[in-house]
Enzyme design. Structure first.
Site, PDB file in Angstrom:
ATOM      1  N   HIS A 267       0.799  -1.083  -0.128  1.00  0.00           N
ATOM      2  CA  HIS A 267       0.056  -0.149   0.021  1.00  0.00           C
ATOM      3  C   HIS A 267       0.897   1.282  -0.076  1.00  0.00           C
ATOM      4  CE1 HIS A 267      -3.367  -2.741   0.565  1.00  0.00           C
ATOM      5  NE2 HIS A 267      -2.875  -3.047   2.004  1.00  0.00           N
ATOM      6  N   ASP A 318      -5.105  -8.482  -2.798  1.00  0.00           N
ATOM      7  CA  ASP A 318      -5.297  -8.330  -1.427  1.00  0.00           C
ATOM      8  C   ASP A 318      -6.670  -8.892  -1.037  1.00  0.00           C
ATOM      9  OD1 ASP A 318      -5.174  -7.322   1.137  1.00  0.00           O
ATOM     10  OD2 ASP A 318      -5.228  -5.242   0.507  1.00  0.00           O
TER      11      ASP A 318
HETATM   12 ZN   LIG Z   1      -3.214  -6.756   3.013  1.00  0.00          ZN
END
Ligand SMILES: [Zn+2]
Length: 454
Positions: A267, A318
């Site tokens: 991220h 994810d």
């Molecule tokens: Zn994650």
């Protein structure tokens, strides 16, 4: 040894016609020729390297789309996490193996050839280890083996519920290890990896591990083992890190660890300009998960600024609300177009095609983050290959220079027709041979789990 011949193939960034690859018994490319059809396994398709999916929590595939309802007047990442924790309590090792197999089937069919599994669901509900402490990891390894997807297994070290070593909550009890128990698990897993599989380390986040634990684990594992960490996904995490250390998460990590291409920062959404520049200069990979980051309301990674400084990126799915490399790359680019009200922001004079450029960046970063010889078709590399269907209405009549752009930016039906992983065909003509059996098992598991969800 075997030979396989493609109508067209992307060899070190250039499309070539009538390409023949020679592969050894381990699925490595030993020779490449082009220009004449060979009496080999002839594939009508445009061959290019398959992508690594560098961030996966396999169990979350079973709850994709089941947290899209209002729970309060301030739903956020954190309220989603509560739903996810409740779901995680329900799963057995058999459930995990079944869900992961379905997920990996979907990945390989979509054109991913490797996955990095960020695996933190280790123990029984309540936190007691299974008799075999690696039981949940074994479920992941079995699923990747069944499907034939390359696996970089990343057992997660998870020790605290907040910065400064706050104790785990009851909902997090299945995730936790002491550093010593984690290293025992890691060592036991090192001997379990099969061809196409390797082992790395995941630190859940700076809020969940201590600085001492990062040092101890990093010193214990081999120098080449990939190191992944969730970081700066949410502003609450940034604010809590500032309160704990006086530094932002990425700033703290840059100051305390020698980051390099073996690190994947997952991220890294909330960066200052100084952090962006410093991170790009380390060679570490930013593991971007655009569909999940959009779904969870994370924010925008500063892609434009980061790529301009040669920062490395890779993509991951994810939480698996989407399992499509096309959608990840498309959304990654569209987010920036919407933000800056411009088009083709990341392409360069040398690489003017947006799809081609971003796909190439994700290939390069994916190989680094998985520590696998993948991402380019060249001698000495794994034969991790997808083919695009030349008969697809999305691709017919496309000049070579537009092929990857059209693959990424047109239509809604994937033209990925065949997928080879380490020299073995896992998908032929859109079909994986184990698909019916894997999905039948998954259907039974979901019928049980969905009733347990509410
Ligand atoms: Zn994650």
């Amino acid at each position: 040894m075997k030979k396989v011949n493609f109508t067209k193939a992307l060899i070190e960034g250039q499309w070539q016609d009538d390409v023949t690859l020679t592969l050894d018994d381990h699925g490595m490319i030993t020779a490449i020729t082009s220009g004449s059809p060979a009496p080999a396994d002839r594939v009508s398709g445009y061959a290019l390297p398959g992508l690594a999916n560098v961030h996966s929590h396999a169990f979350q595939r079973a709850m994709a789309g089941l947290a899209e309802y209002r729970t309060s007047n301030s739903d956020s990442f954190w309220s989603w996490r509560d739903v996810m924790y409740r779901f995680a309590q329900k799963l057995t090792p058999e459930d995990l193996a079944t869900i992961a197999a379905q997920l990996y089937l979907e990945m390989v069919t979509a054109g991913y050839t490797s996955v990095a599994e960020f695996h933190y669901l280790h123990h029984q509900p309540g936190g007691a280890p299974y008799d075999n402490p690696a039981e949940m990891s074994d479920a992941i390894v079995a699923a990747a083996t069944d499907v034939g997807l390359n696996l970089t297994h990343l057992p997660v070290l998870y020790q605290a519920s907040g910065f400064g070593g706050a104790p785990l909550s009851d909902a997090q009890a299945r995730f936790g290890h002491t550093t010593e128990a984690y290293l025992r698990l890691w060592d036991s897993l090192a001997g379990r990896m099969k061809p196409g599989q390797n082992l790395g380390v995941a630190f859940h986040s700076l809020r969940a591990v201590t600085p001492e634990a990062i040092d101890t684990v990093t010193a214990h594992v081999p120098q080449k083992a990939p190191l992944h960490i969730h970081i700066a996904e949410q502003m609450k995490e940034v604010d809590d890190c500032l309160a704990w250390s006086g530094q932002r998460p990425v700033e703290w990590l840059l100051d305390h660890h020698p980051l390099s291409s073996r690190w994947c920062l997952v991220h890294a959404t909330h960066l200052t300009s100084t952090e962006t520049t410093a991170l790009a200069n380390t060679g570490a990979v930013a593991g971007l998960c655009p569909t999940t980051e959009a779904n969870l309301g994370d924010g925008f990674f500063p892609l434009q600024e980061y790529l301009a400084q040669n920062g490395a990126i890779a993509i991951g799915s994810d939480s698996h609300i989407s399992v499509s490399p096309i959608e990840e790359i498309r959304l990654l680019d569209y987010g920036q177009r919407l933000k800056y009200q411009r088009r083709n922001l990341h392409a360069t004079p040398d690489h003017p095609h947006s799809g081609d450029w971003l796909y190439g960046q994700a290939l390069r970063g994916g190989a680094l983050a998985t520590e696998q010889k993948t991402g380019v078709l060249a001698v000495g590399q794994q034969a991790d290959i997808i083919t695009l269907d030349p008969a697809s209405p999305l691709l017919v009549g496309t000049p070579d220079r537009h092929l990857i752009d059209r693959f990424i930016f047109s239509g809604n039906r994937s033209p990925v027709k065949d997928v080879m992983v380490r020299g073995r065909w896992q998908v032929r003509d859109y079909t994986h041979p184990g698909a019916c059996e894997i999905t039948a098992r998954f259907t039974k598991t979901m019928e049980k789990l969905v009733n347990l969800l509410d």
